[in-house]
Design a protein around this motif. Structure first.
Motif, mmCIF file in Angstrom:
data_model
loop_
_atom_site.group_PDB
_atom_site.id
_atom_site.type_symbol
_atom_site.label_atom_id
_atom_site.label_comp_id
_atom_site.label_asym_id
_atom_site.label_seq_id
_atom_site.Cartn_x
_atom_site.Cartn_y
_atom_site.Cartn_z
ATOM 1 N N LEU A 141 0.848 -1.179 0.000
ATOM 2 C CA LEU A 141 0.000 0.000 0.000
ATOM 3 C C LEU A 141 0.890 1.237 0.000
ATOM 4 O O LEU A 141 1.676 1.432 0.925
ATOM 5 C CB LEU A 141 -0.904 0.021 1.234
ATOM 6 N N THR A 142 0.742 2.069 -0.999
ATOM 7 C CA THR A 142 1.484 3.327 -1.082
ATOM 8 C C THR A 142 0.484 4.482 -1.005
ATOM 9 O O THR A 142 -0.346 4.635 -1.905
ATOM 10 C CB THR A 142 2.281 3.419 -2.390
ATOM 11 N N PRO A 143 0.524 5.291 0.071
ATOM 12 C CA PRO A 143 -0.455 6.370 0.224
ATOM 13 C C PRO A 143 -0.376 7.362 -0.925
ATOM 14 O O PRO A 143 0.700 7.694 -1.402
ATOM 15 C CB PRO A 143 -0.049 7.034 1.549
ATOM 16 N N LYS A 144 -1.540 7.847 -1.350
ATOM 17 C CA LYS A 144 -1.570 8.816 -2.433
ATOM 18 C C LYS A 144 -2.365 10.067 -2.079
ATOM 19 O O LYS A 144 -2.555 10.933 -2.936
ATOM 20 C CB LYS A 144 -2.144 8.174 -3.693
ATOM 21 N N SER A 145 -2.834 10.178 -0.827
ATOM 22 C CA SER A 145 -3.609 11.351 -0.433
ATOM 23 C C SER A 145 -3.309 11.713 1.015
ATOM 24 O O SER A 145 -2.841 10.895 1.808
ATOM 25 C CB SER A 145 -5.111 11.090 -0.612
ATOM 26 N N SER A 146 -3.569 12.970 1.354
ATOM 27 C CA SER A 146 -3.362 13.488 2.693
ATOM 28 C C SER A 146 -4.523 13.035 3.596
ATOM 29 O O SER A 146 -5.664 12.927 3.142
ATOM 30 C CB SER A 146 -3.294 15.018 2.655
ATOM 31 N N PRO A 147 -4.261 12.744 4.885
ATOM 32 C CA PRO A 147 -2.998 12.908 5.613
ATOM 33 C C PRO A 147 -2.099 11.678 5.586
ATOM 34 O O PRO A 147 -1.009 11.699 6.124
ATOM 35 C CB PRO A 147 -3.476 13.180 7.045
ATOM 36 N N LEU A 148 -2.549 10.574 4.952
ATOM 37 C CA LEU A 148 -1.777 9.336 5.012
ATOM 38 C C LEU A 148 -0.418 9.476 4.345
ATOM 39 O O LEU A 148 0.567 8.900 4.818
ATOM 40 C CB LEU A 148 -2.570 8.204 4.353
ATOM 41 N N ASN A 149 -0.340 10.246 3.247
ATOM 42 C CA ASN A 149 0.949 10.380 2.570
ATOM 43 C C ASN A 149 1.924 11.269 3.336
ATOM 44 O O ASN A 149 3.080 11.395 2.955
ATOM 45 C CB ASN A 149 0.763 10.886 1.138
ATOM 46 N N ARG A 150 1.452 11.892 4.422
ATOM 47 C CA ARG A 150 2.357 12.626 5.302
ATOM 48 C C ARG A 150 2.806 11.774 6.485
ATOM 49 O O ARG A 150 3.700 12.180 7.232
ATOM 50 C CB ARG A 150 1.669 13.901 5.822
ATOM 51 N N LEU A 151 2.184 10.629 6.633
ATOM 52 C CA LEU A 151 2.500 9.746 7.759
ATOM 53 C C LEU A 151 3.273 8.515 7.318
ATOM 54 O O LEU A 151 4.270 8.142 7.931
ATOM 55 C CB LEU A 151 1.209 9.309 8.461
ATOM 56 N N PHE A 152 2.799 7.853 6.272
ATOM 57 C CA PHE A 152 3.353 6.576 5.854
ATOM 58 C C PHE A 152 4.001 6.674 4.479
ATOM 59 O O PHE A 152 3.415 7.232 3.549
ATOM 60 C CB PHE A 152 2.258 5.502 5.809
ATOM 61 N N ARG A 153 5.191 6.098 4.359
ATOM 62 C CA ARG A 153 5.835 5.990 3.058
ATOM 63 C C ARG A 153 5.274 4.782 2.318
ATOM 64 O O ARG A 153 4.983 4.846 1.123
ATOM 65 C CB ARG A 153 7.351 5.848 3.238
ATOM 66 N N GLN A 154 5.127 3.675 3.042
ATOM 67 C CA GLN A 154 4.635 2.447 2.427
ATOM 68 C C GLN A 154 4.241 1.463 3.525
ATOM 69 O O GLN A 154 4.828 1.456 4.614
ATOM 70 C CB GLN A 154 5.707 1.828 1.535
ATOM 71 N N ILE A 155 3.228 0.645 3.245
ATOM 72 C CA ILE A 155 2.806 -0.417 4.146
ATOM 73 C C ILE A 155 2.813 -1.715 3.358
ATOM 74 O O ILE A 155 2.118 -1.836 2.333
ATOM 75 C CB ILE A 155 1.403 -0.162 4.724
ATOM 76 N N GLY A 156 3.593 -2.685 3.799
ATOM 77 C CA GLY A 156 3.684 -3.965 3.110
ATOM 78 C C GLY A 156 3.057 -5.079 3.925
ATOM 79 O O GLY A 156 3.306 -5.204 5.123
ATOM 80 N N LEU A 157 2.218 -5.889 3.282
ATOM 81 C CA LEU A 157 1.549 -7.011 3.933
ATOM 82 C C LEU A 157 1.984 -8.302 3.260
ATOM 83 O O LEU A 157 2.084 -8.367 2.032
ATOM 84 C CB LEU A 157 0.028 -6.868 3.828
#
Length: 200
Positions: A141-157
């Motif tokens: 998961l790669t964030p593409k919108s605020s505020p998640l793209n200011r918190l996480f670079r990437q989440i891998g499952l």
């Protein structure tokens, strides 16, 4: 915020190659999942890693109960209407849509993760799902919108029959690795003790 993604441990599917639609459908057939977890966090500027462990209960109808046991007791309860964090010796901290709308919007994200709802996830993330063969899979998961793209670079499952690992890379250069194990799908309904936690 690291707790906000800890509730994906419920996702299950069979060993054959699957799509995200099939993953979501299979998850919906598991009304309750219980698991143990271990978590290791690497913080920039700190040589020693932070370790914690505990267990969780995820109910499709009731929400998530995340109970950290080590190195100290901490309980996080998430339902459709509230988030309650409790630490030993302290009053519970309650967040609702009314008293903290920005924080509570993460509850919608958690619901999407909880249901493996890729259509909802696509509103906030770029999804990269891979079948690695022999029942193994990954979802990045790669964030593409605020505020998640200011918190996480990437989440891998990563997982097989169940989700087994979460790797979180945040924008501060810190990382969190979570391992789920000893997953149980029986009993299929909450016990009386578990019901008390969700209703308290």
């Amino acid at each position: 915020m690291r707790f906000l993604i800890l509730f994906i441990g419920l996702v299950t599917f069979a060993a054959q190659a699957v799509t995200l639609d099939e993953l979501q459908q299979r998850f919906s057939q598991q009304p309750v999942l219980r698991a143990d977890f271990s978590q290791q966090r690497s913080v920039s500027g700190m040589e020693q890693k932070l370790n914690s462990a505990g267990n969780l209960v995820i109910s499709r109808n009731d929400g998530l109960w995340w109970q950290q046991q080590k190195p100290f007791a901490l309980s996080l309860l998430l339902t459709n209407s509230r988030m309650v964090q409790t630490m030993a010796g302290q009053a519970p901290q309650v967040v609702t849509a009314q008293n903290n709308p920005q924080m509570f919007q993460f509850n919608s994200l958690l619901t999407a993760l909880f249901h493996a709802d890729h259509r909802a996830l696509e509103q906030n993330f770029k999804l990269d799902f891979s079948d690695r063969g022999q029942g193994n899979w990954t979802l990045v998961l790669t964030p593409k919108s605020s505020p998640l793209n200011r918190l996480f670079r990437q989440i891998g499952l990563k997982g097989q029959t169940f989700l087994e690992n979460i790797d979180i890379q945040d924008m501060q250069g810190d990382s969190t690795q979570i391992r789920f194990f000893n997953q149980r799908t029986e009993p299929k309904t909450l016990t009386d003790a578990e019901k008390q936690h969700f209703s308290s």
